[in-house]
Write a protein that holds these residues in place. Structure first.
Motif, short mmCIF file in Angstrom:
data_model
loop_
_atom_site.label_atom_id
_atom_site.label_comp_id
_atom_site.label_asym_id
_atom_site.label_seq_id
_atom_site.Cartn_x
_atom_site.Cartn_y
_atom_site.Cartn_z
N ARG A 41 1.11 -1.51 -0.06
CA ARG A 41 -0.26 0.14 0.01
C ARG A 41 0.60 1.23 -0.10
N GLN A 42 0.33 2.22 -0.48
CA GLN A 42 1.17 3.28 -0.65
C GLN A 42 1.07 3.98 0.58
N ILE A 43 0.57 4.34 1.73
CA ILE A 43 0.26 4.71 2.21
C ILE A 43 -0.58 4.56 3.64
N VAL A 44 0.88 3.69 4.73
CA VAL A 44 0.08 2.64 5.63
C VAL A 44 0.04 3.54 7.46
N VAL A 45 -1.02 4.25 8.24
CA VAL A 45 -0.93 4.66 9.32
C VAL A 45 -1.62 3.54 10.37
N HIS A 46 -0.75 3.29 11.60
CA HIS A 46 -1.35 2.46 11.94
C HIS A 46 -1.49 3.65 13.25
N TYR A 47 -2.93 3.36 14.19
CA TYR A 47 -3.05 4.31 14.99
C TYR A 47 -4.03 3.28 15.88
N ARG A 48 -2.72 3.16 17.00
CA ARG A 48 -3.16 2.35 18.62
C ARG A 48 -4.56 3.63 19.17
N LEU A 49 -5.17 2.99 19.42
CA LEU A 49 -6.22 3.59 20.57
C LEU A 49 -6.89 2.39 21.50
N GLY A 50 -7.36 1.85 21.17
CA GLY A 50 -7.85 0.90 22.14
C GLY A 50 -8.23 1.67 23.55
N ASP B 214 -3.87 15.62 16.21
CA ASP B 214 -4.13 16.59 15.83
C ASP B 214 -2.04 16.59 14.96
N SER B 215 -1.93 15.58 15.71
CA SER B 215 -0.68 14.60 15.52
C SER B 215 -0.43 13.99 14.06
N VAL B 216 -1.37 13.46 14.49
CA VAL B 216 -1.86 12.31 13.59
C VAL B 216 -1.86 12.59 12.37
N SER B 217 -2.93 13.68 12.90
CA SER B 217 -4.08 13.97 11.47
C SER B 217 -2.68 14.55 10.16
N LEU B 218 -1.92 15.47 10.97
CA LEU B 218 -1.11 16.16 10.43
C LEU B 218 -0.22 15.47 9.52
N GLN B 219 0.30 14.76 10.30
CA GLN B 219 1.36 13.91 9.43
C GLN B 219 1.04 13.04 8.26
N ILE B 220 -0.06 12.89 8.69
CA ILE B 220 -1.21 11.72 7.09
C ILE B 220 -1.71 13.06 5.95
N LYS B 221 -1.64 14.74 6.48
CA LYS B 221 -2.17 15.31 5.79
C LYS B 221 -0.63 15.82 4.80
N LYS B 222 0.50 15.72 5.57
CA LYS B 222 1.84 16.19 5.27
C LYS B 222 1.77 15.20 3.96
N VAL B 223 2.37 13.44 4.23
CA VAL B 223 2.51 13.08 3.70
C VAL B 223 1.22 12.98 1.91
N CYS B 224 0.39 12.60 2.83
CA CYS B 224 -0.68 12.38 0.88
C CYS B 224 -0.98 13.94 0.48
N ASP B 225 -0.61 15.16 0.94
CA ASP B 225 -0.45 16.62 -0.02
C ASP B 225 1.33 16.20 -1.30
N SER B 226 2.01 16.02 0.07
CA SER B 226 2.98 15.78 -1.09
C SER B 226 3.32 14.49 -1.87
N LEU B 227 1.89 13.67 -1.51
CA LEU B 227 2.27 12.64 -3.17
C LEU B 227 0.29 12.93 -3.80
N GLU B 228 0.45 13.41 -3.48
CA GLU B 228 -1.48 14.25 -4.36
C GLU B 228 -1.98 13.31 -4.44
N THR B 229 -2.33 12.71 -2.97
CA THR B 229 -3.12 11.86 -2.60
C THR B 229 -4.77 12.58 -1.90
N ASN B 230 -5.64 11.35 -1.72
CA ASN B 230 -6.28 11.77 -0.44
C ASN B 230 -6.75 10.55 -0.03
#
Length: 195
Positions: free
Chosen positions: A63-72, A86-102
């Motif tokens: 997969r192009q972008i994988v996020v593992h978000y532990r909550l439980g 906010d921290s996780v979202s910011l990283q996802i946004k940065k990576v997605c935007d750099s790859l021009e994907t959503n």
């Protein structure tokens, strides 16, 4: 070493050497222990992540972008909590935007909560829910082009495997793991930190 007469706790190589032979219970984990390339390759082979010791992961083979978000349980514990949304979202946004994907793939121990939280925090971005065993999750993390992890052992092992199997892959973990990763792989060159 935290010890009583029959219980020993050890998290470092030095502490492990201090456990007495009469200890009945030995608790601890690899948090601050060096994990060699050879040991990591053996683990990866046994788990079926790689076929042989010379194999590296082909960039973008998963997969192009994988996020593992532990909550439980972290969402209900008073002593610790999940990495901030906010921290996780910011990283996802940065990576997605750099790859021009959503779109990005998400693994979590509470998948529906993770998707709900991230969907609200990242309107216009689409989380693709993924589930699997721990080994399947690690394989997907290892093979992805970009990996964003949170405070979990799966994320730490994902970073360790990615470092030894193909250190050119983008790996991002919370800054709270900085010292631990430095102990685990004796290098910070293959991991970016956030938060």
């Amino acid at each position: 070493v935290s010890q009583s007469r029959y219980l020993g706790l050890a998290n470092t190589s030095l502490e492990s050497g201090r456990v007495k032979p009469w200890t009945f219970i030995y608790r601890g984990h690899y948090s601050y222990r060096y994990i060699s390339r050879e040991a990591t390759i053996k683990i990866a082979r046994r788990l079926g992540i790689v076929a042989n010791a010379n194999q590296t992961i082909v960039i973008g083979s998963g997969r192009q972008i994988v996020v593992h978000y532990r909550l439980g349980d972290l969402v209900t514990l008073s002593s610790k909590g999940p990495v901030s949304l906010d921290s996780v979202s910011l990283q996802i946004k940065k990576v997605c935007d750099s790859l021009e994907t959503n779109t990005y793939s998400i693994y979590s121990d509470d998948l529906s909560l993770a998707i709900n939280l991230l969907s609200e925090s990242l309107p216009g971005y689409r989380a693709i829910p993924c589930s699997g065993t721990t080994v399947e999750t690690l394989k997907s993390i290892t093979e992805s082009l970009y990996f964003i992890g949170t405070n979990s052992k799966i994320s730490i092992w994902g970073a360790i495997l990615r470092h030894y199997l193909n250190s050119s892959l983008y790996t991002c973990l919370p800054y709270s793991f900085h010292n631990q990763i430095e102990c685990n792989i004796r290098s910070l060159s293959s991991v970016k930190f956030y938060g």
